[in-house]
Design an enzyme around this catalytic site. Sequence first.
Site, PDB file in Angstrom:
ATOM      1  N   ARG A  51       0.811  -1.226   0.000  1.00 27.81           N
ATOM      2  CA  ARG A  51       0.000   0.000   0.000  1.00 27.81           C
ATOM      3  C   ARG A  51       0.839   1.269   0.000  1.00 27.81           C
ATOM      4  O   ARG A  51       0.336   2.340  -0.318  1.00 27.81           O
ATOM      5  CB  ARG A  51      -0.908  -0.004   1.231  1.00 27.81           C
ATOM      6  CG  ARG A  51      -2.126  -0.878   1.025  1.00 27.81           C
ATOM      7  CD  ARG A  51      -3.247  -0.488   1.904  1.00 27.81           C
ATOM      8  NE  ARG A  51      -2.767  -0.270   3.273  1.00 27.81           N
ATOM      9  CZ  ARG A  51      -3.554  -0.221   4.315  1.00 27.81           C
ATOM     10  NH1 ARG A  51      -4.848  -0.344   4.167  1.00 27.81           N
ATOM     11  NH2 ARG A  51      -3.082  -0.037   5.528  1.00 27.81           N
ATOM     12  N   LYS A 148       2.394 -19.401   7.357  1.00 28.25           N
ATOM     13  CA  LYS A 148       1.793 -19.621   8.659  1.00 28.25           C
ATOM     14  C   LYS A 148       1.742 -18.291   9.398  1.00 28.25           C
ATOM     15  O   LYS A 148       2.540 -17.413   9.052  1.00 28.25           O
ATOM     16  CB  LYS A 148       2.573 -20.670   9.441  1.00 28.25           C
ATOM     17  CG  LYS A 148       3.863 -20.150  10.101  1.00 28.25           C
ATOM     18  CD  LYS A 148       4.444 -21.167  11.010  1.00 28.25           C
ATOM     19  CE  LYS A 148       4.232 -20.826  12.458  1.00 28.25           C
ATOM     20  NZ  LYS A 148       5.194 -19.870  13.027  1.00 28.25           N
ATOM     21  N   HIS A 178       8.206 -23.390   6.935  1.00 25.63           N
ATOM     22  CA  HIS A 178       9.585 -23.254   6.430  1.00 25.63           C
ATOM     23  C   HIS A 178      10.502 -24.372   6.945  1.00 25.63           C
ATOM     24  O   HIS A 178      11.550 -24.618   6.369  1.00 25.63           O
ATOM     25  CB  HIS A 178      10.147 -21.852   6.698  1.00 25.63           C
ATOM     26  CG  HIS A 178      10.656 -21.636   8.091  1.00 25.63           C
ATOM     27  ND1 HIS A 178       9.820 -21.390   9.137  1.00 25.63           N
ATOM     28  CD2 HIS A 178      11.905 -21.626   8.608  1.00 25.63           C
ATOM     29  CE1 HIS A 178      10.539 -21.238  10.239  1.00 25.63           C
ATOM     30  NE2 HIS A 178      11.821 -21.372   9.945  1.00 25.63           N
ATOM     31  N   LYS A 182      14.052 -26.795   5.143  1.00 24.68           N
ATOM     32  CA  LYS A 182      15.417 -26.904   5.677  1.00 24.68           C
ATOM     33  C   LYS A 182      16.060 -28.172   5.126  1.00 24.68           C
ATOM     34  O   LYS A 182      15.451 -29.246   5.151  1.00 24.68           O
ATOM     35  CB  LYS A 182      15.403 -26.958   7.211  1.00 24.68           C
ATOM     36  CG  LYS A 182      15.055 -25.625   7.844  1.00 24.68           C
ATOM     37  CD  LYS A 182      15.100 -25.737   9.354  1.00 24.68           C
ATOM     38  CE  LYS A 182      14.519 -24.500  10.002  1.00 24.68           C
ATOM     39  NZ  LYS A 182      15.475 -23.434  10.222  1.00 24.68           N
ATOM     40  N   GLU A 216      15.440 -22.499  21.301  1.00 28.14           N
ATOM     41  CA  GLU A 216      15.888 -21.216  20.742  1.00 28.14           C
ATOM     42  C   GLU A 216      16.451 -20.348  21.863  1.00 28.14           C
ATOM     43  O   GLU A 216      16.006 -20.462  23.015  1.00 28.14           O
ATOM     44  CB  GLU A 216      14.713 -20.488  20.104  1.00 28.14           C
ATOM     45  CG  GLU A 216      14.105 -21.221  18.939  1.00 28.14           C
ATOM     46  CD  GLU A 216      13.028 -20.367  18.281  1.00 28.14           C
ATOM     47  OE1 GLU A 216      13.337 -19.689  17.300  1.00 28.14           O
ATOM     48  OE2 GLU A 216      11.889 -20.372  18.775  1.00 28.14           O
ATOM     49  N   ASP A 235       2.550 -21.427  17.788  1.00 29.41           N
ATOM     50  CA  ASP A 235       3.639 -20.865  16.992  1.00 29.41           C
ATOM     51  C   ASP A 235       4.601 -21.947  16.490  1.00 29.41           C
ATOM     52  O   ASP A 235       5.122 -21.843  15.382  1.00 29.41           O
ATOM     53  CB  ASP A 235       4.409 -19.840  17.841  1.00 29.41           C
ATOM     54  CG  ASP A 235       5.486 -19.127  17.054  1.00 29.41           C
ATOM     55  OD1 ASP A 235       5.181 -18.615  15.962  1.00 29.41           O
ATOM     56  OD2 ASP A 235       6.652 -19.088  17.517  1.00 29.41           O
ATOM     57  N   HIS A 240       5.765 -26.681  13.138  1.00 30.78           N
ATOM     58  CA  HIS A 240       7.125 -27.170  12.905  1.00 30.78           C
ATOM     59  C   HIS A 240       7.395 -28.516  13.596  1.00 30.78           C
ATOM     60  O   HIS A 240       7.892 -29.456  12.975  1.00 30.78           O
ATOM     61  CB  HIS A 240       8.161 -26.148  13.390  1.00 30.78           C
ATOM     62  CG  HIS A 240       8.007 -24.791  12.770  1.00 30.78           C
ATOM     63  ND1 HIS A 240       7.569 -24.602  11.482  1.00 30.78           N
ATOM     64  CD2 HIS A 240       8.252 -23.542  13.249  1.00 30.78           C
ATOM     65  CE1 HIS A 240       7.542 -23.306  11.211  1.00 30.78           C
ATOM     66  NE2 HIS A 240       7.953 -22.640  12.267  1.00 30.78           N
ATOM     67  N   LYS A 331      11.581 -20.610  23.972  1.00 29.25           N
ATOM     68  CA  LYS A 331      12.393 -19.418  23.698  1.00 29.25           C
ATOM     69  C   LYS A 331      13.316 -19.171  24.887  1.00 29.25           C
ATOM     70  O   LYS A 331      13.011 -19.572  26.017  1.00 29.25           O
ATOM     71  CB  LYS A 331      11.489 -18.183  23.559  1.00 29.25           C
ATOM     72  CG  LYS A 331      10.390 -18.341  22.517  1.00 29.25           C
ATOM     73  CD  LYS A 331      10.850 -17.868  21.174  1.00 29.25           C
ATOM     74  CE  LYS A 331       9.768 -17.911  20.137  1.00 29.25           C
ATOM     75  NZ  LYS A 331      10.251 -18.252  18.816  1.00 29.25           N
TER      76      LYS A 331
END
Length: 484
Positions: A51, A148, A178, A182, A216, A235, A240, A331
């Site tokens: 936009r 996603k 994704h 990998k 992570e 998430d 995944h 995380k």
Amino acid sequence: MVSRVIPVDPFDLVIFGGTGDLARRKILPALFRRYCAGQWPEDVRIIGAARSEHDDSAYRALVADALREFAPERAKDSPSVDGFLARIRYVRIDAEEQTGWAELAGQLTEDRVRAFYFSVGPRLFGALAGQIEAHGMVTDRTRIVVEKPFGHDLQSARDLNATLAGHFDEGQIYRIDHYLGKETVQNLMAVRFGNMLFEPLWNSQYVDHIQITVAETVGIAGREGYYDRAGAMRDMMQNHLMQLLCLIAMEPPAKFDPDAVRDEKLKVIRALDQVQPHHIVRGQYGPSDGEPGYRGAVGNSRSATESYIALRAHISNWRWAGTPFYLRTGKRLVARSSVINVMFKDAPHSIFGADAGRHANVLSIRLQPNEGITLKVTIKEPGPGGMRLIDVPLDMSFAEALGPENQDPPDAYERLIMDVIRGNQTLFMRGDEVEAAWAWTDPIIAGWQARGDVPKPYDSGSTGPGDAELLMKRDGRHWQGIKP
Ligand code: BG6
């Protein structure tokens, strides 16, 4: 070993959300790297659509900045950057208004592969799909790519599927996870189905349990709004980790083709039992080194969203009945490490006596970083002193085994976008697969909500909440370490 580049035919690619974060970080750098590798021909057209008020040259400047930031190793080569930018255009477009659509349609006149990348929130999927069709841009060679999160629960995923199905065939819809792009995740299939060695042992008779860890070190900074509504379950686990579980647990497909592979994955998801509440541990990271903890980061001191989840899953089928799958992701953990550990059973009888100890083989598949495979085998401890057994690793690092050119495998998006152009859906999720994954996830989340479940705190830089250790301990097992 030099990787092979198989050129693709000329194509047009439109990126809706062309000025957004995903386009800048992933999509454009991936296209650029494939351009540098010589994978696509000169007359490709890449059209950023968004936009904001840009013309072609302002958009090219934005793209050049993105390449310098997210593909710095290649962006040093100015002729390559100039060559890539020459293929880039911009159209100012509004999904819900008429702005820009005629101009876009006017640029897409050739009969060739035409991919529309929906790098925007799912709220706009319906409007975009409708406009593409209304402006006559759907041909047999048209494909759409969606990211996603594909829905928030089963109902919203069904609604999205129905909306897209109103404009496109399933064979034209590429739902990205994704992780499937990998290199090492694809390698799971090669290891399982390319070797005689493992498959005969790949069942509950020989495998005690399987551990899947995606740890992570990053927190949720910059994505607070989205993340606090999603949590680790939506998430990471629903997509995944579920995909990793499918690739590890599925039956061998008859061939490596999209529906054969996806049919087998779907059977795994549908065979998953409902997870018992006492087989789930949720956690939330605390503050560290001046960095806020989870609740501080999302600005909600009462947030009940999990940044960590561990659970024990069961697959009720002939191959896996009785073999638990322990999955965990979080995380701000001690290291970035994605590993699958296949824990084999002890030998049924030890001829060396009780003093030699119990030993079991472990096959570890390291997905990232330091990609490779380790098989722990039992040998005699060298030297005199009787028959004492120790475990030693047969360790293969892909980087060492495959040579320096393979130390930097292509980013998942490079592979996946080229697959869209080639028309290969094997590494993309089918609509029924996504819905089945939500059907497994929804009751778990509904249970937390009904019970007012609150995640357990854990220290940043740790391996997660202590209860996750207990989850294993209760079963007489323990997690393998999280190592970088
Ligand atoms: C994304 C999640 O899909 O995957 C992120 O939304 C997560 O929260 C990321 O950090 C992990 O991807 P990777 O490729 O870094 O393992």
